[in-house]
Design an enzyme around this catalytic site. Structure first.
Site, PDB file in Angstrom:
ATOM      1  N   GLY A 277      -0.689   0.460  -8.274  1.00 51.28           N
ATOM      2  CA  GLY A 277      -1.450  -0.231  -9.310  1.00 51.28           C
ATOM      3  C   GLY A 277      -2.903   0.169  -9.387  1.00 51.28           C
TER       4      GLY A 277
ATOM      5  N   ARG B  33       2.556  -2.405 -19.875  1.00 50.61           N
ATOM      6  CA  ARG B  33       3.925  -2.604 -19.406  1.00 50.61           C
ATOM      7  C   ARG B  33       4.861  -2.993 -20.548  1.00 50.61           C
ATOM      8  NH1 ARG B  33       2.648  -5.651 -13.625  1.00 50.61           N
ATOM      9  NH2 ARG B  33       2.171  -3.743 -12.465  1.00 50.61           N
TER      10      ARG B  33
ATOM     11  N   GLY C 233       4.740  -0.493  -5.295  1.00 49.13           N
ATOM     12  CA  GLY C 233       5.592  -0.692  -4.132  1.00 49.13           C
ATOM     13  C   GLY C 233       6.934  -0.008  -4.265  1.00 49.13           C
TER      14      GLY C 233
ATOM     15  N   LYS D  53      -5.583   0.912   3.557  1.00 48.14           N
ATOM     16  CA  LYS D  53      -4.941   0.958   4.867  1.00 48.14           C
ATOM     17  C   LYS D  53      -3.784   1.950   4.927  1.00 48.14           C
ATOM     18  CE  LYS D  53      -5.967  -3.904   5.939  1.00 48.14           C
ATOM     19  NZ  LYS D  53      -5.371  -5.216   6.337  1.00 48.14           N
TER      20      LYS D  53
END
Length: 398
Positions: free
Chosen positions: A354, A39, A377, A201
Site C-alpha cells: 500500500g 480500487r 499482504g 521493518k
C-alpha cells in the site's frame, strides 16, 4: 497440475446471479466521501464484462475494521454511489449483508443490474469464515467470482466460504492479471532481476525475501529495513529504528546473498535528523557517522544515484516498501528518485504494498509501470511461495 479458473470458464447466461467479491476498502472522508476510487476503478473490467453478459451482480466487500459490528463510518454506501457514477447507472444498495434488505435487493435485480451489500465485516461471521454466514451469502447466487486480490490471503467467508459452496467459481480479470504478473517473478524472469525492499521493518517480509533471494541478481535495501542490515554490519544507527531481534536474520540474508552471487546494495549515505516531527537539523552522513540522538529518515543522494543506476539496468524488478519517510518532505526524495528511475526502466516492473503504491501515485508515475499490485499482504504472501486461500479456492485440476 492446477490452473486458475477464469471468467472464460463460466457459463454466463443472461439472468445468472453472480456473487462478485470486490475490494472496495476505499479511504473515506469524515463526511462519507470516497477519497480515492482506484480500487473501484480496478473492478470495472470484470463488472463490465459480467453486465454485458446479462448477469445480475451482487457485489460484496469489506471496508475498514469495524470488528463485527455495524459502524456507519465504514458503510459501503459511498462506494456504491461512486460505482454508480463510474458506470453511469443506478447501483442498488442493501443496508445489511444477509438480512431482509439484502434479500429484497437481490430479488429485485434485473439482468445487467448491479447491487452492493453492506460491509461484510459488520457481521463477525465474515472474518471467522462462519458456516452459516457463508451459506447465507452463497444462497444469493449461482456463480462465485472473486476479484478482490487484496483479501486473497484471508480465509474469510466471502473469500473461501462462498467459493466452497458454489461449484461454478472463477477469478475476475483483476485477480487474473495479478497472478500472471506476480507469477512472472517466480518463473523465468528476464535478467538482471532486481528487488527493492524498503519500509520500516524486515518482519513480515522475511519469507518473501528468502523465497526471492535465490532468484535475484541484485537486492537493494532502503527505508527502516536498511537500518537493521547496517546495524548487522556493525554500524551504530543511533536513534534510528533497528530491529534488534532481527540482526541475526539480517546477517544470514547477507551471507546467503553472498554465497548465491546476489549483489546487495545498502545505503552508503543517509539523510538523518535530530527530530522527525520538528527537525532542527537535517544532515547527509555515511552509515558510519550517524550522530548521537539522530535517526535515519531517507537514503542519501549518492545512494539514490546508485539505486537509480541499478534500476535502469534491470530487466525485471520488484519493489515493496518506501525508501524513506515519504509522507513528509523533504524525506520523500529517495522514494521519488527511485520511482522516477523506475518509470524510465524498459524492463518489467511490479510494485507491491500500500505505501509503495501510494508513493508511485504521489510521484505521478503509476501509469508508466509494468504492474501495480492492489494487494500488499497478498502479493508478499504470493511471492513467499505460500498458498493464498482465496486463490486456491479458484483453482481447478488441469
Amino acid at each position: 497440475m492446477s490452473r486458475l479458473s477464469t471468467l472464460d470458464d463460466l457459463p454466463l447466461d443472461s439472468g445468472t446471479r453472480v456473487f462478485l467479491r470486490v475490494d472496495f476498502n476505499v479511504p473515506l472522508s469524515a463526511d462519507g466521501e470516497v477519497l480515492d476510487d482506484t480500487r473501484i476503478v480496478e473492478a470495472l473490467p470484470t463488472i463490465g464484462e459480467l453486465r454485458a453478459a446479462g448477469c445480475r451482480l451482487i457485489l460484496a466487500s469489506h471496508c475498514g475494521r469495524p470488528k463485527g459490528q455495524a459502524d456507519p463510518r465504514y458503510s459501503l454506501r459511498p462506494a456504491a454511489e461512486a460505482l454508480g457514477s463510474l458506470l453511469g447507472t443506478t447501483v442498488a444498495f442493501a443496508t445489511d449483508t444477509v438480512g431482509e434488505s439484502a434479500h429484497r435487493m437481490v430479488a429485485a435485480l434485473q439482468p445487467g443490474e448491479v447491487g452492493v451489500l453492506e460491509n461484510l465485516r459488520f457481521d463477525a461471521g465474515e472474518t471467522g469464515n462462519d458456516e452459516t454466514f457463508s451459506e447465507r451469502l452463497a444462497g444469493f447466487a449461482d456463480v462465485f467470482v472473486n476479484d478482490a486480490f487484496g483479501t486473497a490471503h484471508r480465509a474469510h467467508a466471502s473469500v473461501v466460504g462462498v467459493a466452497e459452496r458454489l461449484p461454478q467459481r472463477a477469478a475476475g480479470r483483476l485477480i487474473e492479471r495479478e497472478v500472471a504478473a506476480l507469477g512472472r517473478l517466480l518463473g523465468e524472469p528476464d535478467r538482471p532481476f532486481a528487488a527493492i525492499l524498503g519500509g520500516a521493518k524486515i518482519s513480515g517480509k522475511i519469507d518473501t525475501l528468502l523465497n526471492l533471494l535465490p532468484r535475484l541478481n541484485v537486492l537493494l535495501v532502503g527505508g527502516g529495513m536498511a537500518n537493521t542490515f547496517l546495524a548487522a554490519r556493525g554500524h551504530d544507527m543511533a536513534a534510528s529504528l533497528v530491529e534488534e531481534d532481527r540482526l541475526d536474520t539480517a546477517r544470514e540474508i547477507l551471507h546467503d546473498a553472498d554465497q548465491g552471487g546476489v549483489t546487495v546494495w545498502l545505503p552508503e549515505d543517509l539523510v538523518v535528523t535530530d527530530d522527525f516531527a520538528n527537525p532542527r537539523e537535517v544532515l547527509t552522513v555515511s552509515p558510519a557517522a550517524v550522530p548521537a540522538d539522530h535517526l535515519a529518515v531517507d537514503i542519501g543522494p549518492e545512494t539514490r544515484r546508485r539505486f537509480a543506476g541499478a534500476v535502469a539496468e534491470a530487466r525485471t524488478l520488484f519493489w515493496n516498501g518506501p525508501l524513506g519517510v515519504f509522507e513528509k518532505a523533504p524525506f520523500d526524495a529517495g522514494t521519488r528518485a527511485v520511482a522516477d528511475a523506475l518509470s524510465e526502466c524498459s524492463g518489467f516492473s511490479v510494485i507491491g504494498g500500500g505505501e509503495t503504491v501510494a508513493a508511485v501515485r504521489q510521484a505521478g508515475v503509476a501509469d508508466e509501470l509494468g504492474h501495480v499490485s492492489t494487494g500488499g499482504g497478498a502479493s508478499l504472501q504470493f511471492l513467499s511461495g505460500k498458498a493464498l486461500p482465496g486463490i486456491s479456492a479458484l483453482e481447478v485440476v488441469a
